[in-house]
Design a protein around this motif. Structure first.
Motif, PDB file in Angstrom:
ATOM      1  N   GLU A  94      41.722 -54.346  26.435  1.00 60.26           N
ATOM      2  CA  GLU A  94      41.114 -54.232  27.882  1.00 60.26           C
ATOM      3  C   GLU A  94      39.980 -53.429  28.177  1.00 60.26           C
ATOM      4  N   SER A  95      38.836 -54.112  28.546  1.00 61.50           N
ATOM      5  CA  SER A  95      37.796 -53.100  28.767  1.00 61.50           C
ATOM      6  C   SER A  95      38.208 -52.041  29.630  1.00 61.50           C
ATOM      7  N   LEU A  96      37.329 -50.925  29.602  1.00 54.98           N
ATOM      8  CA  LEU A  96      37.563 -49.759  30.553  1.00 54.98           C
ATOM      9  C   LEU A  96      36.430 -49.312  31.277  1.00 54.98           C
ATOM     10  N   LEU A  97      36.412 -48.821  32.353  1.00 53.87           N
ATOM     11  CA  LEU A  97      35.425 -48.200  33.416  1.00 53.87           C
ATOM     12  C   LEU A  97      35.930 -47.123  33.820  1.00 53.87           C
ATOM     13  N   ILE A  98      35.192 -45.731  33.479  1.00 58.72           N
ATOM     14  CA  ILE A  98      35.472 -44.647  34.030  1.00 58.72           C
ATOM     15  C   ILE A  98      34.365 -44.054  34.791  1.00 58.72           C
ATOM     16  N   GLU A  99      34.433 -43.941  36.116  1.00 57.13           N
ATOM     17  CA  GLU A  99      33.073 -43.470  36.873  1.00 57.13           C
ATOM     18  C   GLU A  99      32.931 -42.346  36.818  1.00 57.13           C
ATOM     19  N   ASP A 100      33.714 -41.255  36.715  1.00 53.92           N
ATOM     20  CA  ASP A 100      33.596 -40.061  36.609  1.00 53.92           C
ATOM     21  C   ASP A 100      34.733 -39.381  35.643  1.00 53.92           C
ATOM     22  N   ILE A 101      34.456 -39.116  34.269  1.00 51.87           N
ATOM     23  CA  ILE A 101      35.427 -38.840  33.318  1.00 51.87           C
ATOM     24  C   ILE A 101      36.191 -37.424  33.525  1.00 51.87           C
ATOM     25  N   ALA A 102      35.338 -36.563  34.194  1.00 51.88           N
ATOM     26  CA  ALA A 102      36.028 -35.288  34.442  1.00 51.88           C
ATOM     27  C   ALA A 102      37.147 -35.357  35.435  1.00 51.88           C
ATOM     28  N   LYS A 103      37.085 -36.267  36.606  1.00 49.31           N
ATOM     29  CA  LYS A 103      38.030 -36.635  37.441  1.00 49.31           C
ATOM     30  C   LYS A 103      38.866 -37.496  36.970  1.00 49.31           C
ATOM     31  N   SER A 104      38.921 -38.235  35.938  1.00 44.93           N
ATOM     32  CA  SER A 104      39.873 -39.134  35.530  1.00 44.93           C
ATOM     33  C   SER A 104      41.098 -38.625  34.856  1.00 44.93           C
ATOM     34  N   GLU A 105      42.112 -39.384  35.055  1.00 44.33           N
ATOM     35  CA  GLU A 105      43.416 -38.985  34.176  1.00 44.33           C
ATOM     36  C   GLU A 105      43.305 -39.045  32.583  1.00 44.33           C
ATOM     37  N   LEU A 106      42.220 -39.343  32.190  1.00 44.28           N
ATOM     38  CA  LEU A 106      41.795 -39.594  30.680  1.00 44.28           C
ATOM     39  C   LEU A 106      40.897 -38.435  30.467  1.00 44.28           C
ATOM     40  N   ALA A 107      40.803 -37.569  31.067  1.00 40.48           N
ATOM     41  CA  ALA A 107      39.753 -36.544  30.993  1.00 40.48           C
ATOM     42  C   ALA A 107      40.130 -35.614  29.707  1.00 40.48           C
ATOM     43  N   SER A 108      41.482 -35.463  29.536  1.00 34.35           N
ATOM     44  CA  SER A 108      41.983 -34.689  28.290  1.00 34.35           C
ATOM     45  C   SER A 108      41.692 -35.460  26.875  1.00 34.35           C
ATOM     46  N   LEU A 109      41.411 -37.016  26.931  1.00 34.28           N
ATOM     47  CA  LEU A 109      41.298 -37.621  25.718  1.00 34.28           C
ATOM     48  C   LEU A 109      39.443 -37.482  25.579  1.00 34.28           C
ATOM     49  N   ALA A 110      38.885 -37.235  26.373  1.00 35.75           N
ATOM     50  CA  ALA A 110      37.176 -37.605  26.049  1.00 35.75           C
ATOM     51  C   ALA A 110      37.086 -36.509  25.275  1.00 35.75           C
ATOM     52  N   ARG A 111      36.050 -36.862  24.380  1.00 35.64           N
ATOM     53  CA  ARG A 111      35.373 -35.565  23.470  1.00 35.64           C
ATOM     54  C   ARG A 111      34.437 -34.620  24.086  1.00 35.64           C
ATOM     55  N   HIS A 112      33.742 -35.158  25.265  1.00 33.40           N
ATOM     56  CA  HIS A 112      32.796 -34.614  26.031  1.00 33.40           C
ATOM     57  C   HIS A 112      33.151 -35.059  27.570  1.00 33.40           C
ATOM     58  N   PRO A 113      34.003 -34.329  27.913  1.00 37.43           N
ATOM     59  CA  PRO A 113      34.084 -34.744  29.690  1.00 37.43           C
ATOM     60  C   PRO A 113      33.484 -33.908  30.530  1.00 37.43           C
ATOM     61  N   GLU A 114      31.975 -34.310  30.503  1.00 32.94           N
ATOM     62  CA  GLU A 114      31.312 -33.644  31.490  1.00 32.94           C
ATOM     63  C   GLU A 114      31.259 -34.205  32.943  1.00 32.94           C
ATOM     64  N   ALA A 115      31.367 -33.148  33.953  1.00 35.28           N
ATOM     65  CA  ALA A 115      31.161 -33.693  35.157  1.00 35.28           C
ATOM     66  C   ALA A 115      30.091 -34.748  35.548  1.00 35.28           C
ATOM     67  N   GLY A 116      30.646 -35.711  36.243  1.00 39.91           N
ATOM     68  CA  GLY A 116      29.502 -36.748  36.492  1.00 39.91           C
ATOM     69  C   GLY A 116      29.003 -37.648  35.528  1.00 39.91           C
ATOM     70  N   CYS A 117      29.725 -37.593  34.470  1.00 43.05           N
ATOM     71  CA  CYS A 117      29.301 -38.629  33.364  1.00 43.05           C
ATOM     72  C   CYS A 117      30.605 -39.681  33.664  1.00 43.05           C
ATOM     73  N   SER A 118      29.794 -41.010  33.503  1.00 46.74           N
ATOM     74  CA  SER A 118      30.356 -42.136  33.569  1.00 46.74           C
ATOM     75  C   SER A 118      30.495 -42.800  32.113  1.00 46.74           C
ATOM     76  N   LEU A 119      31.582 -43.544  31.839  1.00 46.77           N
ATOM     77  CA  LEU A 119      31.817 -44.074  30.565  1.00 46.77           C
ATOM     78  C   LEU A 119      32.528 -45.521  30.612  1.00 46.77           C
ATOM     79  N   LEU A 120      31.910 -46.406  29.753  1.00 49.51           N
ATOM     80  CA  LEU A 120      32.402 -47.560  29.542  1.00 49.51           C
ATOM     81  C   LEU A 120      32.739 -47.965  27.955  1.00 49.51           C
ATOM     82  N   CYS A 121      33.633 -48.742  28.098  1.00 49.75           N
ATOM     83  CA  CYS A 121      34.416 -48.935  26.709  1.00 49.75           C
ATOM     84  C   CYS A 121      34.759 -50.473  26.829  1.00 49.75           C
TER      85      CYS A 121
END
Length: 251
Positions: free
Chosen positions: A91-118
């Motif tokens: 399943e595709s994933l859209l994270i609008e703000d990685i720092a505020k996401s429940e997946l923040a702990s999994l991110a290798r670079h959880p910078e505030a304001g950074c958006s991620l697509l996978c």
């Protein structure tokens, strides 16, 4: 996003995805084009490599823009980290703000304001990797439009990989003869239309190899020895490829 063009206009950029050249060159070009298409700060393409079945792991094969060292060196298993979860779920994933996401702990670079697509990359329905895109800090976050654009880009990347694999296989005269013999047994089908999946071609070559060795009078033990040599050459190739990939990532 930086690129404010109409999404339908931006899709025209995808016509350049099926370019000539090596697979490695194409993947780097596609990562750069995808980054420009989305107005992303970085884009990375991760493909499955060593291992077998569910034990296979992903690593970065191409990238554009800056990536954290941990992300460049990562070898990701199914379910591991954000990319591994997308690989496992499909399943595709859209994270609008990685720092505020429940997946923040999994991110290798959880910078505030950074958006991620996978988004998963598929070949004939089978997931072979993922493509990631990260937004520029301070820019508007990714939305559904960017997610859909990346999903379309992932389709083109999967097709580009498949075309490169088939072209490489079909460079062999042995492969051409084996496919021709197989196609002759299928009334109304041609080599071009009957086999579009590299896995199908590989199985045909294996059957042809076995038949030819049997016709030539080789015993079972000798055929097993030849198969062992093939596996040995594969292991050597994977080892050399791993070393080359590590050197490329470090650079």
């Amino acid at each position: 996003m930086n690129d404010a063009r109409n999404p339908l206009v931006r899709l025209q950029d995808l016509q350049h995805f099926l370019a000539d050249g090596t697979l490695e060159d194409n993947l780097h070009q596609q990562a750069a084009m995808t980054s420009a298409l989305l107005g992303a700060a970085s884009c990375s393409i991760m493909l499955l490599g060593g291992g077998d079945g569910d034990e296979m792991r992903m690593s970065v094969y191409a990238r554009h823009g800056e990536l954290p060292e941990a992300a460049r060196q990562a070898s990701v298993a199914r379910g591991e980290g954000i990319a591994g979860r997308v690989l496992a779920s499909g399943e595709s994933l859209l994270i609008e703000d990685i720092a505020k996401s429940e997946l923040a702990s999994l991110a290798r670079h959880p910078e505030a304001g950074c958006s991620l697509l996978c988004v998963p990359i598929r070949i004939d329905g089978k997931i072979v990797g993922v493509i990631n895109a990260a937004s520029c800090p301070g820019n508007a976050p990714f939305g559904e439009t960017e997610l859909r654009l990346l999903e379309v880009a992932a389709l083109f990347i999967g097709k580009a990989i498949q075309v490169q694999q088939l072209q490489h296989l079909l460079d062999s005269r042995f492969a051409q003869l084996a496919l021709l013999q197989e196609a002759q047994q299928k009334v109304g089908e041609s080599v071009r239309t009957a086999y579009r999946n590299p896995e199908d071609v590989a199985k045909i070559l294996a059957r042809s190899f076995f038949r030819e060795m049997t016709k030539a009078g080789f015993e079972s033990a000798q055929i097993v020895s030849a198969a062992s040599e093939l596996i040995g050459q594969l292991n050597l190739h994977l080892h050399e490829k791993g070393q080359t990939g590590a050197s490329r990532v470090e650079s």
